[in-house]
Design a protein around this motif. Structure first.
Motif, PDB file in Angstrom:
ATOM      1  N   LYS A  11       0.838  -1.201   0.000  1.00  0.00           N
ATOM      2  CA  LYS A  11       0.000   0.000   0.000  1.00  0.00           C
ATOM      3  C   LYS A  11       0.873   1.250   0.000  1.00  0.00           C
ATOM      4  CE  LYS A  11      -0.465  -0.320   4.920  1.00  0.00           C
ATOM      5  NZ  LYS A  11      -1.121  -0.741   6.089  1.00  0.00           N
ATOM      6  N   CYS A  12       0.265   2.375  -0.399  1.00  0.00           N
ATOM      7  CA  CYS A  12       0.969   3.656  -0.482  1.00  0.00           C
ATOM      8  C   CYS A  12       1.593   4.005   0.871  1.00  0.00           C
ATOM      9  CB  CYS A  12      -0.019   4.738  -0.914  1.00  0.00           C
ATOM     10  SG  CYS A  12       0.640   6.409  -0.812  1.00  0.00           S
ATOM     11  N   ALA A  13       2.847   4.431   0.865  1.00  0.00           N
ATOM     12  CA  ALA A  13       3.556   4.754   2.110  1.00  0.00           C
ATOM     13  C   ALA A  13       2.902   5.915   2.853  1.00  0.00           C
ATOM     14  CB  ALA A  13       5.006   5.110   1.805  1.00  0.00           C
ATOM     15  N   ASP A  14       2.117   6.735   2.144  1.00  0.00           N
ATOM     16  CA  ASP A  14       1.581   7.940   2.778  1.00  0.00           C
ATOM     17  C   ASP A  14       0.082   7.885   3.077  1.00  0.00           C
ATOM     18  OD1 ASP A  14       4.077   9.156   2.861  1.00  0.00           O
ATOM     19  OD2 ASP A  14       3.907   9.780   0.771  1.00  0.00           O
ATOM     20  N   CYS A  15      -0.729   7.329   2.151  1.00  0.00           N
ATOM     21  CA  CYS A  15      -2.177   7.355   2.402  1.00  0.00           C
ATOM     22  C   CYS A  15      -2.782   5.956   2.490  1.00  0.00           C
ATOM     23  CB  CYS A  15      -2.896   8.171   1.332  1.00  0.00           C
ATOM     24  SG  CYS A  15      -3.072   7.288  -0.226  1.00  0.00           S
ATOM     25  N   CYS A  16      -1.940   4.906   2.347  1.00  0.00           N
ATOM     26  CA  CYS A  16      -2.391   3.518   2.493  1.00  0.00           C
ATOM     27  C   CYS A  16      -3.267   3.007   1.350  1.00  0.00           C
ATOM     28  CB  CYS A  16      -3.130   3.296   3.820  1.00  0.00           C
ATOM     29  SG  CYS A  16      -2.076   3.523   5.231  1.00  0.00           S
ATOM     30  N   ILE A  31       4.464   4.729  -3.640  1.00  0.00           N
ATOM     31  CA  ILE A  31       3.342   5.619  -3.333  1.00  0.00           C
ATOM     32  C   ILE A  31       2.310   5.569  -4.457  1.00  0.00           C
ATOM     33  CG2 ILE A  31       4.526   7.243  -1.789  1.00  0.00           C
ATOM     34  CD1 ILE A  31       5.261   8.946  -4.175  1.00  0.00           C
ATOM     35  N   CYS A  32       1.097   6.024  -4.142  1.00  0.00           N
ATOM     36  CA  CYS A  32       0.020   6.011  -5.137  1.00  0.00           C
ATOM     37  C   CYS A  32       0.170   7.210  -6.083  1.00  0.00           C
ATOM     38  CB  CYS A  32      -1.341   6.043  -4.440  1.00  0.00           C
ATOM     39  SG  CYS A  32      -1.722   7.634  -3.689  1.00  0.00           S
ATOM     40  N   GLU A  33      -0.644   7.230  -7.122  1.00  0.00           N
ATOM     41  CA  GLU A  33      -0.545   8.279  -8.135  1.00  0.00           C
ATOM     42  C   GLU A  33      -0.780   9.668  -7.533  1.00  0.00           C
ATOM     43  OE1 GLU A  33      -3.280   7.726 -11.356  1.00  0.00           O
ATOM     44  OE2 GLU A  33      -2.351   9.314 -12.568  1.00  0.00           O
ATOM     45  N   ASN A  34      -1.805   9.754  -6.674  1.00  0.00           N
ATOM     46  CA  ASN A  34      -2.143  11.042  -6.079  1.00  0.00           C
ATOM     47  C   ASN A  34      -1.023  11.553  -5.169  1.00  0.00           C
ATOM     48  OD1 ASN A  34      -4.108  13.178  -5.414  1.00  0.00           O
ATOM     49  ND2 ASN A  34      -4.031  12.235  -3.392  1.00  0.00           N
ATOM     50  N   CYS A  35      -0.488  10.674  -4.332  1.00  0.00           N
ATOM     51  CA  CYS A  35       0.610  11.095  -3.450  1.00  0.00           C
ATOM     52  C   CYS A  35       1.867  11.395  -4.265  1.00  0.00           C
ATOM     53  CB  CYS A  35       0.876  10.044  -2.371  1.00  0.00           C
ATOM     54  SG  CYS A  35      -0.477   9.940  -1.165  1.00  0.00           S
ATOM     55  N   ALA A  36       2.050  10.671  -5.395  1.00  0.00           N
ATOM     56  CA  ALA A  36       3.201  10.940  -6.270  1.00  0.00           C
ATOM     57  C   ALA A  36       3.137  12.381  -6.784  1.00  0.00           C
ATOM     58  CB  ALA A  36       3.215   9.956  -7.432  1.00  0.00           C
TER      59      ALA A  36
END
Ligand code: ZN
Length: 352
Positions: A11-16, A31-36
């Protein structure tokens, strides 16, 4: 070894968010696209971002990514996250995610023993507050004081008496940029003379908003610890604030035939349905508390309203909420929305 099989990388390191497709490769995380997209705004001196699928990766970078991973890296950047700090979920507004990412990697608030301003118990500053009876926002001075257990706001800089004084332990805050129409906006709910009162606020920047929000969370967790000394603090920290389960427009009428439908802004939380004339009313029009015994919700049309009121286009948009000795007829604007309300209200009935 596949990068996604490294601990934490599922899962994304920041928002899971599950199944992240990007890497901040100098940090060693997925990380996910949005957090990227947020990481890219930090600049390459903090975070270097690449897509896992679309770009070429050299062996050195891959080896370093394999030796790190989300769990390992987060144990450093999230070493001292206070229990009262809200960690973002995939569904959270952008400002919550962005400020979390900036706090973690740019301001490095959570490693080492940084003095965190929002944990100090006192905060003073300016926020924009929507007028009670008009739609304009005015700049107001706010003071949070944990020793007094108050959040006060003042009309003018030099005013001695506050325009409003809220008990900190009775406040609920929800960050709702979409609803309020500002990226750094929140709704504050509190009880005043045994009635729910709403304030709509925004801050000039995202960091300021999150610092106010977090300062109130810190103060509330302290009060909870005093009130419930025998309850585990981790457990208490999940009860600091609550969120609406759903909110939106519904038409509502009583059970008597001939009663007209009235369009209301309705909110659902874990205890009640609340209805307002519009989303920004300071006071609700009414509240329906939801318990378990004698409470029911179902798709049904028992009252199609007064002849001159809104026409019921499709009976599948209708549902009723039964409380002991009363029944409310609701009408959603689509069938899907009616289904969603029924499902969510049912979940609340079951959990009460
Ligand atoms: Zn994310």
């Amino acid at each position: 070894m596949n990068l996604t099989s490294i601990p934490g990388n599922e899962k994304c390191a920041d928002c899971c968010e599950p199944d992240p497709k990007y890497s901040a490769y100098n940090l060693g995380i997925l990380i996910c696209e949005n957090c990227a997209a947020i990481h890219k705004t930090l600049g390459p001196h903090i975070s270097k971002v690449k897509s896992l699928n679309l770009e070429n990766w050299d062996d050195n970078t891959l080896n370093s990514l394999r030796s790190l991973g989300n769990t390992k890296v987060n144990s450093k950047y999230e070493e001292n996250v206070p229990l009262f700090y809200k960690r973002p979920l995939p569904s959270d507004p952008q400002v919550v995610k962005e400020q979390w990412i900036r706090a973690k990697y740019e301001r490095k608030e959570f490693f080492g023993d940084k003095k965190l301003s929002y944990a100090a118990g006192y905060k003073e500053g300016y926020l924009w507050k929507k007028g009670k009876d008009d739609k304009h926002f005015q700049k107001r001075r706010f003071i949070l004081d944990t020793t007094e257990n108050t959040l006060k706001y003042f009309r003018k800089e030099e005013d001695r008496d506050p325009k409003g004084c809220l008990r900190l332990d009775g406040i609920n805050m929800m960050i709702l940029p979409k609803k309020i129409g500002h990226p750094n906006a929140m709704q504050i709910l509190y009880e005043q003379n045994e009635q729910t009162r709403n304030l709509f606020i925004y801050a000039d920047d995202g960091q300021e908003l999150i610092e106010w929000y977090t300062a109130v969370r810190a103060a509330k967790l302290n009060r909870l610890k005093i009130a419930y000394p025998n309850v585990d603090v981790v457990n208490l920290s999940t009860k600091i604030m609550w969120e609406y389960i759903k909110e939106g427009w519904l038409s509502k009428t009583g059970p008597r035939s001939g009663d007209a439908f009235r369009r209301r802004w309705v909110t659902l939380d874990s205890k009640k349905l609340t209805y307002y004339e519009d989303p920004f009313c300071p006071y609700p029009k009414g509240e329906v508390f939801i318990g378990s015994q004698g409470f029911e919700v179902e798709k049904k049309l028992i009252n199609s309203g007064a002849s001159n009121s809104k026409e019921v286009k499709d009976p599948n948009m209708a549902f009723i909420v039964k409380v002991p000795e009363r029944c409310f007829q609701f009408l959603a604007e689509t069938v899907e929305d009616a289904d969603d309300w029924v499902e969510k209200i049912r979940t609340v009935i079951i959990s009460n």
